[in-house]
Write a protein that holds these residues in place. Structure first.
Motif, mmCIF file in Angstrom:
data_model
loop_
_atom_site.group_PDB
_atom_site.id
_atom_site.type_symbol
_atom_site.label_atom_id
_atom_site.label_comp_id
_atom_site.label_asym_id
_atom_site.label_seq_id
_atom_site.Cartn_x
_atom_site.Cartn_y
_atom_site.Cartn_z
ATOM 1 N N THR A 55 0.751 -1.310 0.053
ATOM 2 C CA THR A 55 0.026 0.033 0.082
ATOM 3 C C THR A 55 1.003 1.291 -0.141
ATOM 4 O O THR A 55 1.811 1.340 1.120
ATOM 5 C CB THR A 55 -1.025 -0.047 1.158
ATOM 6 N N TRP A 60 -3.015 4.839 1.560
ATOM 7 C CA TRP A 60 -3.164 4.679 3.116
ATOM 8 C C TRP A 60 -4.024 5.796 3.546
ATOM 9 O O TRP A 60 -5.047 5.754 4.454
ATOM 10 C CB TRP A 60 -1.882 4.457 3.691
ATOM 11 N N GLN A 63 -7.970 5.876 3.300
ATOM 12 C CA GLN A 63 -8.509 4.848 3.957
ATOM 13 C C GLN A 63 -9.606 5.657 5.215
ATOM 14 O O GLN A 63 -9.104 6.640 5.531
ATOM 15 C CB GLN A 63 -7.809 3.985 4.732
#
Length: 69
Positions: A55, A60, A63
């Protein structure tokens, strides 16, 4: 945390704040101490045997935040 990208600590914080539309300014000082130690350019970089996540940082950051309350 270790992913496929490397950032200086100030870059990491600056990008995190930008993603959250936080207007605070990040000012880097290469001689400031981090928990009492002066850090080198690669001090917080994982070692050669680290397993890196796939990732990237932008994914990230995208999210959703999960509240633990």
């Amino acid at each position: 945390m270790a992913g496929p990208q490397q950032f200086r600590l100030d870059q990491f914080i600056r990008r995190s704040l930008d993603a959250r539309h936080d207007p605070r300014e990040v000012i880097a000082d290469p001689h400031v101490r981090y928990f009492g130690a002066e850090l080198g350019e690669r001090t917080l970089v994982p070692g050669d045997t680290a397993i890196l996540a796939e990732t990237n940082f932008e994914a990230w950051l995208g999210q959703p935040v999960i509240s633990m309350a």
